[in-house]
Design an enzyme around this catalytic site. Structure first.
Site, PDB file in Angstrom:
ATOM      1  N   HIS A   1      49.960 -21.899 -49.528  1.00  8.33           N
ATOM      2  CA  HIS A   1      51.075 -21.510 -50.410  1.00  8.33           C
ATOM      3  C   HIS A   1      52.216 -22.482 -50.118  1.00  8.33           C
ATOM      4  CE1 HIS A   1      53.691 -18.784 -52.504  1.00  8.33           C
ATOM      5  NE2 HIS A   1      54.433 -18.661 -51.688  1.00  8.33           N
TER       6      HIS A   1
ATOM      7  N   PHE B   1      57.624 -12.839 -52.805  1.00 11.44           N
ATOM      8  CA  PHE B   1      58.651 -12.170 -52.445  1.00 11.44           C
ATOM      9  C   PHE B   1      58.348 -10.626 -52.331  1.00 11.44           C
ATOM     10  CE2 PHE B   1      62.281 -15.037 -53.354  1.00 11.44           C
ATOM     11  CZ  PHE B   1      62.117 -15.703 -52.174  1.00 11.44           C
TER      12      PHE B   1
END
Lengths: 293, 446
Positions: free
Chosen positions: B331, B426
């Site tokens: 990521h 998030f």
């Protein structure tokens, strides 16, 4: 008959044993089946420590041991398993497919789940094992012995140890698509002349609550319960019809007026018939019980 | 190793992308080989555009994007840029998969409802058996701010009638669904920056459950808007290194100081192996499996534990050992906490094997495409694995972790069999997907 010997002739055998050409091997490689069991074993890992011991009852072709072996690699843990099954063909296959590793060791023992205390006496830790797994097996134990298998599993557990069970043969397994499952079998049966449906199905399908009760009667606490749909592709439906236990169960669901076909003959017709089926779904029920302190 | 039956194998047969490096998958691979940066100072598409942000000038934009012939100027009036990007990437992926061969069959969006149900722009597939599942984090929702401006300045009766078509997140899949007549399961997955990975997982499940024969999946985002920039910047997520744009995205570097917002779309075409084989399709890889988890921990900070579970579960579902993985497309956003947590998680999952892994972050080159990141990074991973290339982490000078091969600055040339691609979002979304090279297709370890 001594425990662990001459199991092939035992009245505890609920169905014909596996052999070359009539076994579980092809089906056991299908993704949906393995995924269902992998998810349950991942759940079980939450209850197990860095080094754990387990007993697998009805180890069949060794799926539980293979899963535990995989989990030891993924979770960087160590495990020892004792895998018990009455079927010598399945045991040999399982042992071949499940070599030990640095983190994992399996012992393969011929025998019945009801007898594990005697079979494993002196082998398993004195204070009990961390896990007993009964994956896709409890419905294959003769109905009258199912309670004693779960109770025996509970007795060899250490406090806080777990019993992990799943079954795709409860009375909710095909409740919403029973006809779709039954039609190919009916078509295959009719290839052998007139048939009527047997009064009792070839395999007793209990309500999930009955198994929950068995666990609780054995002094265990239910800590996880889930019903999960598992969809099998057509090839998996063909391959399960190579398994002697399945074929025999289906055959016993019918009364053949011209006499029963052999398992091999019936297996061939079932494979052809299910080969024309669309993918089918079963509801798998999962339980994890824990032994109180 | 044993092999799962062919019927259980899901393969990737087409890829498509528009991203800050290039306008198609082939050129993207070339840029990855060269370790190019797609980051620069933000260039407004419209000279009347307001200032993007007072502090952050950086962006990883798609340059030279021309949606013709897939979307006409009339089509473009009805779609947000994110839907235009996804449509063009879907077109490339369908062409790559051999399902879209005759572009003359395509019509304008407003003409489709005039055609009968036998309208078929694709080849060899029943429209009802091909679905689409895309991920997007923001979709067209920044257009809400534009609508509010119209209401404030000119009155609510001046809001365009097509405003909702621009705003809704599902437009990123509705537009390609209409254009290419993808009439099977169609939906959008919204899970912040893990949206694409989760969409691809959902698409895999649709194929496994036989709800479709082909699934188009991946994701897109394009949110260069003062609202998005202000929100990300004020939580200190964005890099402010405006003076060194192409050096500003620095995943896994001690100097990492926030991500660079990017835009783009990355699309894969998925189908069951027997179907792909029967029609002679090219096989990029097996989509071995995926796992999603939630941190349930913090709005923006990762717990680490959720990512560890995602990687472990993906391995378990694919029946692979940690040592089977060769490359991780991380990521790696270039945020200090996120990068460190991810490497710690990889170490926890892969143990001693970590030292033998190749780990890199494509975001060093393409910035962070938010909900589209997983799609674009999947395409990069697939193209790289096919070509025997380990994509680099560019701008990596002082790594935050020792003893790991983070593929600094230069692509490596290696044949390898299995890749994992991580995307986290998030709110604590975690997604890990695993691709197997065709030479190990269907093989599992235990």
């Amino acid at each position: 008959m001594a425990v662990g010997e001459r199991v092939e002739q035992s009245p505890k055998i609920y169905h014909t044993l596996q052999k070359e050409g009539m076994n579980y091997t092809a089906f056991s490689r299908h993704y949906p089946y393995r995924r269902e069991n992998a998810e349950l074993m991942l759940e079980a890992m939450l209850y197990l420590s860095a080094r754990f011991t387990g007993v697998d009852i009805g180890s069949g072709n060794g799926l539980a041991a293979q899963l535990v072996k995989g989990m030891t690699e993924i979770f960087l843990r160590e495990a020892v398993m004792w895998c018990v099954d009455p079927d010598p063909y399945a045991l040999a296959q399982a042992e071949k497919d499940t070599p030990s590793s640095d983190r994992f060791k399996a012992h393969w023992i011929k025998g019945f789940g009801q007898d594990i205390e005697v079979l494993l006496n002196g082998q398993i830790p004195e204070d009990g094992v961390d896990m007993v797994s009964i994956l896709g097996t409890i419905h294959e134990v003769p109905p009258d012995d199912q309670t004693s298998v779960i109770s025996a599993g509970a007795r060899i557990l250490r406090p806080r140890g777990i019993v992990v069970v799943n079954s795709e043969f409860t009375d909710i397994a095909t409740a919403d698509n029973e006809t779709l499952w039954a039609m190919p079998a009916g078509r295959a049966a009719m290839k052998f002349g007139r048939v009527t449906k047997a009064e009792k199905p070839g395999l007793l399908q209990r309500a999930p609550a009955e198994y929950t009760q068995m666990g609780e009667n054995a002094g265990l606490v239910l800590v996880y319960y889930q019903v999960v749909p598992v969809t099998y592709p057509t090839q998996a439906l063909v391959d399960i019809n190579q398994y002697s236990g399945w074929v025999e169960g289906v055959r016993n669901s019918f009364i053949f007026e011209n006499g029963q076909p052999s398992l091999e003959e019936f297996s061939r017709e079932l494979q052809l018939s299910y080969g024309r089926s669309k993918p089918l779904t079963r509801q798998s029920v999962r339980w994890i019980f824990q032994k109180p302190n | 190793m044993r092999r799962r039956p062919e019927e259980d194998i899901i393969v990737v047969t087409g890829v498509g992308t528009v991203n800050p490096l290039a306008l198609n998958a082939r050129d993207t691979l070339q840029a990855v080989k060269e370790g190019r940066s797609g980051v620069g100072l933000y260039e407004p598409l419209d000279p009347n555009e307001p200032l993007l942000n007072s502090q952050v000038k950086l962006a990883a934009q798609v340059k030279g994007f021309d949606p013709n012939p897939f979307l006409t100027p009339r089509d473009l009036r009805r779609v947000h840029r994110s839907a235009a990007l996804s449509t063009v990437a879907v077109a490339e992926a369908l062409q790559d998969a051999g399902l879209l061969t005759d572009l003359s069959r395509l019509v304008e969006l407003t003409e489709i409802d005039k055609l009968g149900s036998d309208y078929r722009p694709l080849d060899g597939i029943e429209p009802g058996r091909i679905g689409i599942r895309l991920g997007t984090g923001i979709g067209g929702s920044t257009y809400i701010a534009e609508v509010q401006k119209i209401i404030d300045q000119r009155g609510d009766n001046r809001v365009p009638a097509i405003a909702m078509q621009i705003i809704l997140a599902d437009r990123v899949e509705i537009v390609p669904s209409q254009k290419f007549q993808l009439k099977g399961p169609a939906a959008v997955t919204v899970s912040a920056c893990a949206s694409s990975g989760m969409a691809m997982g959902d698409a895999l499940d649709k194929l496994r459950a036989r709800r479709a024969d082909v699934m188009v999946s991946g994701g897109v985002d394009s949110a260069f808007h003062p609202v998005a920039y202000a929100a990300f910047n004020n939580m200190r997520a964005l890099s402010r290194r405006n003076d060194s744009a192409d050096k500003a995205s620095t995943p896994f570097d001690q100097g990492a100081a926030g991500f660079i917002q990017g835009e783009g779309a990355g699309i894969v075409v998925l189908e069951r192996y027997p179907d792909a084989k029967a029609r002679g399709a090219k096989i990029y890889a097996e989509f071995a499996d995926y796992a999603d988890t939630a941190d349930a921990f913090h709005d923006t900070a990762p717990s680490g534990e959720g990512a560890v579970r995602a990687m472990r579960n993906a391995l378990a579902y694919a029946y692979l050992n940690p040592s089977d993985i060769d490359y991780i497309n991380a990521h790696g956003t270039s945020t200090p906490i996120g990068d460190r947590k991810e490497l710690e998680g990889i170490t926890e999952v892969f143990g001693d094997h970590t030292a033998r892994l190749y780990i890199s972050s494509s975001k060093s080159m393409i910035g962070h495409i938010l909900g589209g990141a997983g799609g674009v990074e999947a395409v990069i991973t697939l193209k790289a694995m096919e070509a025997g290339i380990i994509p680099p982490t560019i701008n990596l000078i002082n790594a935050i972790s020792e003893g790991m091969n983070l593929v600094p600055n230069k692509a490596l040339y290696r044949k390898y069999n299995r890749s994992m691609s991580n995307t986290f979002g998030f709110g604590g979304h975690n997604n890990s997907i695993i691709f197997n090279h065709p030479r190990v297709m269907g093989m599992f370890s235990y």
